[in-house]
Design a protein around this motif. Structure first.
Motif, PDB file in Angstrom:
ATOM      1  N   GLN A 197      -2.907 -31.944  37.713  1.00  0.00           N
ATOM      2  CA  GLN A 197      -2.097 -32.891  38.482  1.00  0.00           C
ATOM      3  C   GLN A 197      -2.617 -34.324  38.348  1.00  0.00           C
ATOM      4  N   TYR A 211       2.878 -39.348  31.598  1.00  0.00           N
ATOM      5  CA  TYR A 211       3.928 -38.904  30.677  1.00  0.00           C
ATOM      6  C   TYR A 211       4.950 -37.978  31.334  1.00  0.00           C
ATOM      7  N   ARG A 212       4.742 -37.608  32.604  1.00  0.00           N
ATOM      8  CA  ARG A 212       5.687 -36.820  33.399  1.00  0.00           C
ATOM      9  C   ARG A 212       6.048 -35.472  32.777  1.00  0.00           C
ATOM     10  N   ASN A 213       5.065 -34.809  32.176  1.00  0.00           N
ATOM     11  CA  ASN A 213       5.255 -33.440  31.691  1.00  0.00           C
ATOM     12  C   ASN A 213       4.910 -32.468  32.810  1.00  0.00           C
ATOM     13  N   THR A 214       5.407 -31.252  32.710  1.00  0.00           N
ATOM     14  CA  THR A 214       5.045 -30.245  33.704  1.00  0.00           C
ATOM     15  C   THR A 214       3.644 -29.725  33.385  1.00  0.00           C
ATOM     16  N   CYS A 221       1.719 -28.959  29.712  1.00  0.00           N
ATOM     17  CA  CYS A 221       0.445 -29.577  29.338  1.00  0.00           C
ATOM     18  C   CYS A 221      -0.583 -28.544  28.877  1.00  0.00           C
ATOM     19  N   VAL A 247       0.440 -35.327  33.115  1.00  0.00           N
ATOM     20  CA  VAL A 247       1.376 -35.146  34.223  1.00  0.00           C
ATOM     21  C   VAL A 247       1.681 -36.474  34.906  1.00  0.00           C
ATOM     22  N   MET A 248       0.664 -37.268  35.174  1.00  0.00           N
ATOM     23  CA  MET A 248       0.841 -38.502  35.957  1.00  0.00           C
ATOM     24  C   MET A 248       1.610 -39.587  35.190  1.00  0.00           C
TER      25      MET A 248
END
Length: 121
Positions: free
Chosen positions: A17, A25-28, A32, A22-23
């Motif tokens: 998280q 590039y907004r991938n799940t 990742c 995640v922070m």
């Protein structure tokens, strides 16, 4: 799920998280953990991913089946304790009455009557 894997799973989730994957590039988090995005994870997250995999593998490992996985928080190496050997050179119980193999004991010979005597030089 066994309690020994819950801690490392929570640590992996927290690490994912807070990672750039995640922070920024907004991938799940699931994405990742798969190639090619897994290469961009911090080293700590990669280590936690490997540790979590070993923990899950240990649940079905027949050698660990009865003892179970050792919890990470109880690991002696992390806490700085030295694990002692049961028979590591010194006697576990006081003097057993068995003599060592010093020089004086090697110079013994059995006499005609069956008694041990010092070898005469």
């Amino acid at each position: 799920m066994p309690s020994s894997c819950k801690d490392i799973r929570a640590a992996l989730a927290t690490c994912l998280q807070n990672s750039d994957c995640v922070m920024i590039y907004r991938n799940t988090p699931a994405d990742c953990l798969r190639p090619p995005l897994v290469d961009g994870l911090p080293t700590r997250c990669k280590q936690l991913k490997k540790g979590y995999g070993e923990c899950k593998r240990g649940m079905i490992d027949m050698r660990k089946r009865f003892r179970g996985n050792q919890p990470i928080a109880v690991s002696k190496e992390i806490e700085g304790e030295k694990g002692g050997q049961l028979y590591g050179g010194s006697r576990a119980v006081g003097d057993t009455g068995i003599k060592g193999t010093g020089k004086e004991e090697l110079d013994l010979v059995e006499g005609a009557d069956g008694e041990l005597r010092k070898k005469e030089r």
